[in-house]
Motif scaffolding. Structure first.
Motif, PDB file in Angstrom:
ATOM      1  N   MET A 138       0.770  -1.103   0.107  1.00 19.03           N
ATOM      2  CA  MET A 138      -0.011  -0.043   0.196  1.00 19.03           C
ATOM      3  C   MET A 138       0.775   1.310   0.126  1.00 19.03           C
ATOM      4  O   MET A 138       0.545   2.236  -0.660  1.00 19.03           O
ATOM      5  CB  MET A 138      -1.036   0.175   1.327  1.00 19.03           C
ATOM      6  CG  MET A 138      -1.982  -0.992   1.182  1.00 19.03           C
ATOM      7  SD  MET A 138      -3.216  -0.946   2.309  1.00 19.03           S
ATOM      8  CE  MET A 138      -2.224  -1.411   3.774  1.00 19.03           C
ATOM      9  N   LEU A 139       1.818   1.163   0.697  1.00 20.02           N
ATOM     10  CA  LEU A 139       2.871   2.408   0.919  1.00 20.02           C
ATOM     11  C   LEU A 139       3.510   2.574  -0.332  1.00 20.02           C
ATOM     12  O   LEU A 139       3.652   3.795  -1.004  1.00 20.02           O
ATOM     13  CB  LEU A 139       3.996   1.894   1.968  1.00 20.02           C
ATOM     14  CG  LEU A 139       5.000   3.288   2.003  1.00 20.02           C
ATOM     15  CD1 LEU A 139       4.342   4.581   2.515  1.00 20.02           C
ATOM     16  CD2 LEU A 139       5.893   3.000   3.255  1.00 20.02           C
TER      17      LEU A 139
ATOM     18  N   GLY B   8       4.433   5.341  -5.628  1.00 19.68           N
ATOM     19  CA  GLY B   8       4.364   5.347  -7.174  1.00 19.68           C
ATOM     20  C   GLY B   8       3.301   6.110  -7.844  1.00 19.68           C
ATOM     21  O   GLY B   8       3.606   6.688  -8.946  1.00 19.68           O
ATOM     22  N   PHE B   9       1.982   6.091  -7.477  1.00 21.32           N
ATOM     23  CA  PHE B   9       0.925   6.920  -7.723  1.00 21.32           C
ATOM     24  C   PHE B   9       1.453   8.446  -7.884  1.00 21.32           C
ATOM     25  O   PHE B   9       1.198   9.222  -8.675  1.00 21.32           O
ATOM     26  CB  PHE B   9      -0.341   6.666  -6.784  1.00 21.32           C
ATOM     27  CG  PHE B   9      -1.584   7.403  -7.665  1.00 21.32           C
ATOM     28  CD1 PHE B   9      -1.998   6.848  -8.884  1.00 21.32           C
ATOM     29  CD2 PHE B   9      -1.851   8.547  -7.026  1.00 21.32           C
ATOM     30  CE1 PHE B   9      -3.058   7.587  -9.238  1.00 21.32           C
ATOM     31  CE2 PHE B   9      -3.016   9.290  -7.523  1.00 21.32           C
ATOM     32  CZ  PHE B   9      -3.561   8.649  -8.691  1.00 21.32           C
ATOM     33  N   ASN B  10       2.171   8.929  -6.790  1.00 21.73           N
ATOM     34  CA  ASN B  10       2.690  10.197  -6.697  1.00 21.73           C
ATOM     35  C   ASN B  10       3.720  10.510  -7.882  1.00 21.73           C
ATOM     36  O   ASN B  10       3.500  11.595  -8.680  1.00 21.73           O
ATOM     37  CB  ASN B  10       3.167  10.422  -5.456  1.00 21.73           C
ATOM     38  CG  ASN B  10       3.764  12.174  -5.070  1.00 21.73           C
ATOM     39  OD1 ASN B  10       2.989  13.009  -5.744  1.00 21.73           O
ATOM     40  ND2 ASN B  10       4.662  12.313  -4.347  1.00 21.73           N
ATOM     41  N   HIS B  11       4.367   9.583  -8.128  1.00 18.00           N
ATOM     42  CA  HIS B  11       5.317   9.662  -9.452  1.00 18.00           C
ATOM     43  C   HIS B  11       4.680   9.865 -10.619  1.00 18.00           C
ATOM     44  O   HIS B  11       4.774  10.432 -11.608  1.00 18.00           O
ATOM     45  CB  HIS B  11       6.421   8.531  -9.312  1.00 18.00           C
ATOM     46  CG  HIS B  11       7.543   8.681  -8.226  1.00 18.00           C
ATOM     47  ND1 HIS B  11       8.765   8.800  -8.719  1.00 18.00           N
ATOM     48  CD2 HIS B  11       7.614   8.661  -6.946  1.00 18.00           C
ATOM     49  CE1 HIS B  11       9.516   8.913  -7.713  1.00 18.00           C
ATOM     50  NE2 HIS B  11       8.890   8.770  -6.512  1.00 18.00           N
ATOM     51  N   TYR B  12       3.648   8.750 -11.036  1.00 18.55           N
ATOM     52  CA  TYR B  12       2.900   8.912 -11.960  1.00 18.55           C
ATOM     53  C   TYR B  12       2.288  10.067 -12.187  1.00 18.55           C
ATOM     54  O   TYR B  12       1.801  10.487 -13.368  1.00 18.55           O
ATOM     55  CB  TYR B  12       1.992   7.695 -12.035  1.00 18.55           C
ATOM     56  CG  TYR B  12       0.859   7.706 -13.163  1.00 18.55           C
ATOM     57  CD1 TYR B  12       1.359   7.404 -14.308  1.00 18.55           C
ATOM     58  CD2 TYR B  12      -0.411   8.164 -13.147  1.00 18.55           C
ATOM     59  CE1 TYR B  12       0.484   7.286 -15.505  1.00 18.55           C
ATOM     60  CE2 TYR B  12      -1.270   8.187 -14.107  1.00 18.55           C
ATOM     61  CZ  TYR B  12      -0.777   7.676 -15.544  1.00 18.55           C
ATOM     62  OH  TYR B  12      -1.650   7.764 -16.460  1.00 18.55           O
ATOM     63  N   MET B  13       1.401  10.729 -11.122  1.00 17.27           N
ATOM     64  CA  MET B  13       0.867  11.876 -11.474  1.00 17.27           C
ATOM     65  C   MET B  13       1.530  13.138 -11.744  1.00 17.27           C
ATOM     66  O   MET B  13       1.274  13.995 -12.532  1.00 17.27           O
ATOM     67  CB  MET B  13       0.041  12.143 -10.155  1.00 17.27           C
ATOM     68  CG  MET B  13      -1.000  11.350  -9.534  1.00 17.27           C
ATOM     69  SD  MET B  13      -2.410  11.377 -10.762  1.00 17.27           S
ATOM     70  CE  MET B  13      -3.304  12.879 -10.785  1.00 17.27           C
TER      71      MET B  13
ATOM     72  N   PRO C 172       8.739  14.289  -6.749  1.00 13.98           N
ATOM     73  CA  PRO C 172       9.592  13.036  -6.262  1.00 13.98           C
ATOM     74  C   PRO C 172      10.141  12.414  -7.428  1.00 13.98           C
ATOM     75  O   PRO C 172      10.913  11.544  -7.315  1.00 13.98           O
ATOM     76  CB  PRO C 172       8.358  11.980  -6.011  1.00 13.98           C
ATOM     77  CG  PRO C 172       7.250  12.557  -7.193  1.00 13.98           C
ATOM     78  CD  PRO C 172       7.171  13.961  -7.177  1.00 13.98           C
ATOM     79  N   ILE C 173      10.283  13.245  -8.786  1.00 15.02           N
ATOM     80  CA  ILE C 173      10.900  12.547  -9.829  1.00 15.02           C
ATOM     81  C   ILE C 173      12.457  12.505  -9.732  1.00 15.02           C
ATOM     82  O   ILE C 173      13.186  13.710  -9.432  1.00 15.02           O
ATOM     83  CB  ILE C 173      10.684  13.248 -11.330  1.00 15.02           C
ATOM     84  CG1 ILE C 173       9.104  13.216 -11.268  1.00 15.02           C
ATOM     85  CG2 ILE C 173      11.225  12.835 -12.156  1.00 15.02           C
ATOM     86  CD1 ILE C 173       8.426  11.793 -11.413  1.00 15.02           C
TER      87      ILE C 173
ATOM     88  N   LEU D  75      12.726  -1.590 -10.201  1.00 15.68           N
ATOM     89  CA  LEU D  75      12.513  -0.629 -11.159  1.00 15.68           C
ATOM     90  C   LEU D  75      11.328  -0.971 -12.037  1.00 15.68           C
ATOM     91  O   LEU D  75      11.239  -2.077 -12.411  1.00 15.68           O
ATOM     92  CB  LEU D  75      13.558  -0.167 -12.298  1.00 15.68           C
ATOM     93  CG  LEU D  75      14.919   0.335 -11.666  1.00 15.68           C
ATOM     94  CD1 LEU D  75      16.216   0.622 -12.720  1.00 15.68           C
ATOM     95  CD2 LEU D  75      14.752   1.664 -11.084  1.00 15.68           C
ATOM     96  N   LEU D  76      10.261   0.015 -12.313  1.00 17.87           N
ATOM     97  CA  LEU D  76       9.010  -0.190 -12.709  1.00 17.87           C
ATOM     98  C   LEU D  76       9.118   0.983 -13.779  1.00 17.87           C
ATOM     99  O   LEU D  76       9.103   2.138 -13.404  1.00 17.87           O
ATOM    100  CB  LEU D  76       7.918  -0.047 -11.838  1.00 17.87           C
ATOM    101  CG  LEU D  76       6.537  -0.119 -12.359  1.00 17.87           C
ATOM    102  CD1 LEU D  76       6.463  -1.701 -12.790  1.00 17.87           C
ATOM    103  CD2 LEU D  76       5.524  -0.177 -11.338  1.00 17.87           C
ATOM    104  N   ASN D  77       8.682   0.640 -15.180  1.00 22.88           N
ATOM    105  CA  ASN D  77       8.401   1.210 -16.101  1.00 22.88           C
ATOM    106  C   ASN D  77       7.170   2.312 -16.032  1.00 22.88           C
ATOM    107  O   ASN D  77       5.976   1.573 -15.834  1.00 22.88           O
ATOM    108  CB  ASN D  77       8.468   0.800 -17.371  1.00 22.88           C
ATOM    109  CG  ASN D  77       9.954   0.268 -17.788  1.00 22.88           C
ATOM    110  OD1 ASN D  77      11.194   0.894 -17.597  1.00 22.88           O
ATOM    111  ND2 ASN D  77       9.987  -0.745 -18.406  1.00 22.88           N
ATOM    112  N   ILE D  78       7.129   3.716 -16.036  1.00 22.30           N
ATOM    113  CA  ILE D  78       6.043   4.378 -16.180  1.00 22.30           C
ATOM    114  C   ILE D  78       6.078   5.256 -17.150  1.00 22.30           C
ATOM    115  O   ILE D  78       6.775   6.131 -17.453  1.00 22.30           O
ATOM    116  CB  ILE D  78       5.959   5.336 -14.924  1.00 22.30           C
ATOM    117  CG1 ILE D  78       5.975   4.172 -13.729  1.00 22.30           C
ATOM    118  CG2 ILE D  78       4.812   6.197 -15.038  1.00 22.30           C
ATOM    119  CD1 ILE D  78       5.814   5.264 -12.363  1.00 22.30           C
ATOM    120  N   ASP D  79       5.007   5.142 -18.111  1.00 23.78           N
ATOM    121  CA  ASP D  79       4.773   5.804 -19.255  1.00 23.78           C
ATOM    122  C   ASP D  79       3.580   6.633 -19.279  1.00 23.78           C
ATOM    123  O   ASP D  79       2.681   6.249 -19.032  1.00 23.78           O
ATOM    124  CB  ASP D  79       5.058   4.707 -20.678  1.00 23.78           C
ATOM    125  CG  ASP D  79       6.256   4.272 -21.064  1.00 23.78           C
ATOM    126  OD1 ASP D  79       7.301   4.750 -20.087  1.00 23.78           O
ATOM    127  OD2 ASP D  79       6.354   3.429 -21.595  1.00 23.78           O
TER     128      ASP D  79
END
Length: 210
Positions: free
Chosen positions: A35-36, A41-46, A97-98, A195-199
């Protein structure tokens, strides 16, 4: 006749409770980490999503820079540089956070009505901290942290008239896990997933210009 009632030793009950707690604790900790990590991760994505939207908005507003700025197909006003600067301002804004080094590339491309890239019409920029072009020496950003690696769709070739082109801005970002969850994944695979890819991409129609 004397009856006897069997009693379970208190020590056994405590031992059983401790064993049950030991079994539940790892599952609970894993759920908590999940959950954390999801929230981080959602913060990075946004942030990445906001950056692509700001880049596309800037590109749509600038269009081809006006016909007077296009000489012999040369992007005289560094339109794409302004787009990258808009993206960079969001990625490097206070509280972002990037991790800039994890931005694989930024792509500016011609898009169709469904938002897909049209052919090879794409300009690729990669992360080169402080070594990018100096688009506006009079402002706070002296040099961009991104340099252009390919230019297959010049600003001067963009249609801002009837049936205007659409411009897309895509960011490829590699999210690094912020909790030990990535390392724990090594228990279920040969190598830990850290690492997780975020596009993310945003497409907007170019604003009509005269």
């Amino acid at each position: 006749m004397t009856s006897h009632v069997a009693r379970t030793p208190v020590g056994n009950e405590r031992g059983q409770s401790l064993a049950e707690f030991a079994l539940i604790l790892p599952v609970f900790a894993l759920c908590l980490l999940g959950m954390l990590e999801l929230g981080l991760g959602f913060n990075h994505y946004m942030t990445v999503e906001y950056a692509t939207r700001e880049g596309a908005r800037t590109g749509a507003a600038l269009g081809d820079g006006g016909s007077k700025n296009c000489i012999g197909g040369v992007d005289a006003n560094m339109i794409d540089g302004q787009i990258i600067a808009a993206v960079q301002r969001i990625l490097k804004s206070p509280g972002s956070p990037i991790a800039m080094g994890n931005v694989t590339d930024i792509r500016i491309y011609k898009a169709d009505s469904a938002g897909r890239q049209v052919g090879a019409n794409v300009n690729v920029w990669t992360y080169t901290p402080g070594a990018g072009p100096d688009i506006d020496p009079g402002l706070g950003i002296d040099r961009l942290d991104f340099s252009q690696q390919s230019a297959a769709w010049t600003a001067c070739s963009r249609n801002t008239g009837p049936s205007a082109d659409s411009i897309g801005v895509r960011i490829h970002y590699r999210y690094a896990f912020q909790t030990p969850l990535g390392a724990i994944s090594s228990m279920f695979s040969n190598a830990p997933q850290t690492l997780l890819n975020i596009d993310d991409a945003t497409v907007m129609a170019l604003a009509p210009q005269t």
